[in-house]
Motif scaffolding. Structure first.
Motif, PDB file in Angstrom:
ATOM      1  N   TYR A  56       8.325  -3.402  -7.637  1.00  0.00           N
ATOM      2  CA  TYR A  56       9.314  -2.370  -7.356  1.00  0.00           C
ATOM      3  C   TYR A  56       9.466  -2.050  -5.867  1.00  0.00           C
ATOM      4  CZ  TYR A  56       8.804  -1.490 -12.391  1.00  0.00           C
ATOM      5  OH  TYR A  56       8.752  -1.626 -13.756  1.00  0.00           O
ATOM      6  N   ALA A  57       8.444  -2.358  -5.075  1.00  0.00           N
ATOM      7  CA  ALA A  57       8.511  -1.966  -3.655  1.00  0.00           C
ATOM      8  C   ALA A  57       7.780  -2.962  -2.766  1.00  0.00           C
ATOM      9  CB  ALA A  57       7.921  -0.560  -3.480  1.00  0.00           C
ATOM     10  N   TRP A  58       8.016  -4.256  -3.014  1.00  0.00           N
ATOM     11  CA  TRP A  58       7.261  -5.270  -2.274  1.00  0.00           C
ATOM     12  C   TRP A  58       7.548  -5.250  -0.780  1.00  0.00           C
ATOM     13  CZ3 TRP A  58       9.789  -9.022   0.498  1.00  0.00           C
ATOM     14  CH2 TRP A  58      11.146  -9.232   0.194  1.00  0.00           C
ATOM     15  N   ARG A  59       8.732  -4.787  -0.395  1.00  0.00           N
ATOM     16  CA  ARG A  59       9.097  -4.813   1.017  1.00  0.00           C
ATOM     17  C   ARG A  59       8.214  -3.907   1.872  1.00  0.00           C
ATOM     18  NH1 ARG A  59      13.653  -7.553   2.281  1.00  0.00           N
ATOM     19  NH2 ARG A  59      15.091  -8.050   0.576  1.00  0.00           N
ATOM     20  N   ASP A  60       7.657  -2.839   1.277  1.00  0.00           N
ATOM     21  CA  ASP A  60       6.807  -1.959   2.083  1.00  0.00           C
ATOM     22  C   ASP A  60       5.369  -2.480   2.195  1.00  0.00           C
ATOM     23  OD1 ASP A  60       5.412  -1.261  -0.247  1.00  0.00           O
ATOM     24  OD2 ASP A  60       6.426   0.672  -0.467  1.00  0.00           O
ATOM     25  N   SER A  61       5.074  -3.573   1.478  1.00  0.00           N
ATOM     26  CA  SER A  61       3.790  -4.289   1.585  1.00  0.00           C
ATOM     27  C   SER A  61       2.569  -3.496   1.126  1.00  0.00           C
ATOM     28  CB  SER A  61       3.555  -4.776   3.021  1.00  0.00           C
ATOM     29  OG  SER A  61       4.376  -5.884   3.314  1.00  0.00           O
ATOM     30  N   GLN A  62       2.767  -2.370   0.438  1.00  0.00           N
ATOM     31  CA  GLN A  62       1.601  -1.618  -0.041  1.00  0.00           C
ATOM     32  C   GLN A  62       0.771  -2.424  -1.028  1.00  0.00           C
ATOM     33  OE1 GLN A  62       1.989   2.521  -1.200  1.00  0.00           O
ATOM     34  NE2 GLN A  62       3.835   2.755   0.044  1.00  0.00           N
ATOM     35  N   PHE A  63       1.419  -3.325  -1.761  1.00  0.00           N
ATOM     36  CA  PHE A  63       0.694  -4.144  -2.732  1.00  0.00           C
ATOM     37  C   PHE A  63      -0.388  -4.980  -2.063  1.00  0.00           C
ATOM     38  CE2 PHE A  63       3.788  -7.248  -1.234  1.00  0.00           C
ATOM     39  CZ  PHE A  63       3.072  -8.434  -1.220  1.00  0.00           C
ATOM     40  N   ARG A  64      -0.189  -5.308  -0.783  1.00  0.00           N
ATOM     41  CA  ARG A  64      -1.147  -6.172  -0.085  1.00  0.00           C
ATOM     42  C   ARG A  64      -2.523  -5.521   0.036  1.00  0.00           C
ATOM     43  NH1 ARG A  64       1.684 -10.464   1.982  1.00  0.00           N
ATOM     44  NH2 ARG A  64       3.877 -10.127   2.528  1.00  0.00           N
ATOM     45  N   GLN A  83     -11.103 -11.536  -0.483  1.00  0.00           N
ATOM     46  CA  GLN A  83     -11.355 -11.131   0.905  1.00  0.00           C
ATOM     47  C   GLN A  83     -10.129 -10.484   1.544  1.00  0.00           C
ATOM     48  OE1 GLN A  83     -14.350 -11.676   2.384  1.00  0.00           O
ATOM     49  NE2 GLN A  83     -13.875 -10.981   4.455  1.00  0.00           N
ATOM     50  N   PHE A  84      -8.943 -10.968   1.188  1.00  0.00           N
ATOM     51  CA  PHE A  84      -7.723 -10.571   1.893  1.00  0.00           C
ATOM     52  C   PHE A  84      -6.728  -9.777   1.047  1.00  0.00           C
ATOM     53  CE2 PHE A  84      -9.000 -14.912   3.393  1.00  0.00           C
ATOM     54  CZ  PHE A  84      -9.644 -14.483   4.544  1.00  0.00           C
ATOM     55  N   GLY A  85      -7.057  -9.491  -0.212  1.00  0.00           N
ATOM     56  CA  GLY A  85      -6.091  -8.784  -1.062  1.00  0.00           C
ATOM     57  C   GLY A  85      -4.788  -9.557  -1.132  1.00  0.00           C
ATOM     58  N   GLY A  86      -3.692  -8.913  -0.724  1.00  0.00           N
ATOM     59  CA  GLY A  86      -2.408  -9.606  -0.680  1.00  0.00           C
ATOM     60  C   GLY A  86      -2.037 -10.091   0.702  1.00  0.00           C
ATOM     61  N   HIS A  87      -2.988 -10.087   1.624  1.00  0.00           N
ATOM     62  CA  HIS A  87      -2.738 -10.517   2.998  1.00  0.00           C
ATOM     63  C   HIS A  87      -3.066 -12.004   3.155  1.00  0.00           C
ATOM     64  CE1 HIS A  87      -2.274  -6.355   4.624  1.00  0.00           C
ATOM     65  NE2 HIS A  87      -3.037  -6.067   3.581  1.00  0.00           N
ATOM     66  N   ILE A  90       7.182  -9.954 -12.341  1.00  0.00           N
ATOM     67  CA  ILE A  90       6.325 -11.098 -12.019  1.00  0.00           C
ATOM     68  C   ILE A  90       4.899 -10.676 -11.689  1.00  0.00           C
ATOM     69  CG2 ILE A  90       8.228 -12.561 -11.277  1.00  0.00           C
ATOM     70  CD1 ILE A  90       7.580 -11.839  -8.406  1.00  0.00           C
ATOM     71  N   GLY A  91       3.998 -11.656 -11.776  1.00  0.00           N
ATOM     72  CA  GLY A  91       2.591 -11.410 -11.537  1.00  0.00           C
ATOM     73  C   GLY A  91       2.244 -11.386 -10.056  1.00  0.00           C
ATOM     74  N   LEU A  92       1.014 -11.007  -9.785  1.00  0.00           N
ATOM     75  CA  LEU A  92       0.536 -10.846  -8.413  1.00  0.00           C
ATOM     76  C   LEU A  92      -0.834 -11.485  -8.260  1.00  0.00           C
ATOM     77  CD1 LEU A  92       0.481  -9.498  -5.559  1.00  0.00           C
ATOM     78  CD2 LEU A  92      -0.406  -7.442  -6.692  1.00  0.00           C
ATOM     79  N   SER A  93      -0.990 -12.296  -7.210  1.00  0.00           N
ATOM     80  CA  SER A  93      -2.280 -12.890  -6.876  1.00  0.00           C
ATOM     81  C   SER A  93      -2.954 -12.075  -5.778  1.00  0.00           C
ATOM     82  CB  SER A  93      -2.102 -14.335  -6.400  1.00  0.00           C
ATOM     83  OG  SER A  93      -1.651 -15.162  -7.438  1.00  0.00           O
ATOM     84  N   LEU A  94      -4.225 -11.770  -5.983  1.00  0.00           N
ATOM     85  CA  LEU A  94      -4.998 -11.035  -4.982  1.00  0.00           C
ATOM     86  C   LEU A  94      -6.279 -11.792  -4.651  1.00  0.00           C
ATOM     87  CD1 LEU A  94      -4.600  -7.374  -6.313  1.00  0.00           C
ATOM     88  CD2 LEU A  94      -3.450  -8.385  -4.322  1.00  0.00           C
ATOM     89  N   HIS A  95      -6.516 -11.949  -3.372  1.00  0.00           N
ATOM     90  CA  HIS A  95      -7.664 -12.674  -2.831  1.00  0.00           C
ATOM     91  C   HIS A  95      -8.848 -11.716  -2.681  1.00  0.00           C
ATOM     92  CE1 HIS A  95     -10.046 -14.896   0.169  1.00  0.00           C
ATOM     93  NE2 HIS A  95      -9.280 -15.957  -0.038  1.00  0.00           N
TER      94      HIS A  95
END
Length: 272
Positions: free
Chosen positions: A224-232, A178-182, A171-176
């Motif tokens: 693959y590793a969304w739980r560790d939140s590095q994508f944010r 100012q806030f990236g994935g936060h 799936i895709g990812l939205s990034l802000h």
């Protein structure tokens, strides 16, 4: 009740007053036809094409400012933290509902529909594609594996990543900007009777990743590793979730209460 006509600017202004940035919200208007033109027939919204829609986004401040304030108020009403947790199964959803109740009061003269990020059809499909709304409204850039920028320039082949599990999609990812994935998409408010003029243009989403390698890395971290939140942290966000917020959203819902118990420990009241 007599219906009062309001311009789209007035409607958006009232929503922004009810859901201010200081409480951790952002408001992004868009045209229904702008969304419908980029989704498949399964996700077409059945509203007049020029109707106003407004996307509600939560920022890092929401959790640590307005959600925290609401939790403390509700615990005080319930008499204790434990009494409150027994009564509430989806606290974030109930908090968002309480804020949208205020929006409905402020816009009582205008009918509108609310679609939440978790709203589903009877066939268990999302009622709306929030990431697409976010891109269309200019709230966040939506990166997907089939984006033309991910076609390798040396041989023209598409990048074809595999999903994390056989029963999942990549799936895709939205990034802000100012806030990236936060951040999070929360709800879309749709005003069938408020038409946008032809001069209205949505904001352009701001890309925060600038190379194929960056985009692939972000999408792989998310899938693959969304739980560790590095994508944010992809895109170098200027503001991030607090450590408490990261821990809270990283836990299953049943394990989240203990993360925020300390918010109210000094303020709990004894049940009479």
């Amino acid at each position: 009740l007599r219906m009062v006509a309001l311009s789209h600017e007035s409607v958006v202004e009232r929503i922004e007053t009810s859901l201010p940035r200081s409480d951790g919200f952002e408001v992004y208007p868009f045209r229904i036809s702008s969304y419908n033109s980029v989704v498949s027939s399964d996700f077409i919204l059945d509203y007049p094409s020029d109707s106003l829609a407004v996307l509600i986004v939560s920022t890092p401040k929401m959790f640590d400012v307005s959600y925290k304030r609401w939790i403390k108020e509700e615990v005080s009403k319930a008499g204790s933290f434990d009494s409150f947790t027994e009564e509430v199964s989806s606290p974030i959803s109930e908090f968002i509902d309480s804020r949208l109740d205020q929006v409905q009061e402020d816009l009582s003269s205008i009918p509108f529909d609310i679609i939440h990020d978790h709203s589903m059809t009877p066939s268990r499909k999302p009622k709306i594609l929030m990431c697409t709304c976010g891109h269309v409204a200019g709230a966040a850039y939506y990166y997907r594996q089939n984006d033309p920028t991910l076609i390798e320039t040396n041989n023209g082949k598409k990048w074809d990543p595999k999903p994390a599990a056989t029963n999942l999609k990549f799936i895709g990812l939205s990034l802000h900007s100012q806030f990236g994935g936060h951040f999070a998409f929360r709800s879309v408010l749709i005003f069938p009777d408020v038409n946008l003029p032809t001069s209205f243009k949505e904001r352009e989403p701001t890309p925060v990743l600038h190379s194929i390698d960056e985009i692939r890395d972000a999408l792989e971290k998310f899938n693959y590793a969304w739980r560790d939140s590095q994508f944010r942290d992809c895109g170098s966000p200027k503001e991030r979730y607090s450590s408490t917020q990261m821990e809270y959203f990283g836990k299953p819902p049943t394990e989240r209460w203990e993360i925020i118990r300390h918010w109210t420990e000094s303020n709990e009241v004894e049940s009479e």
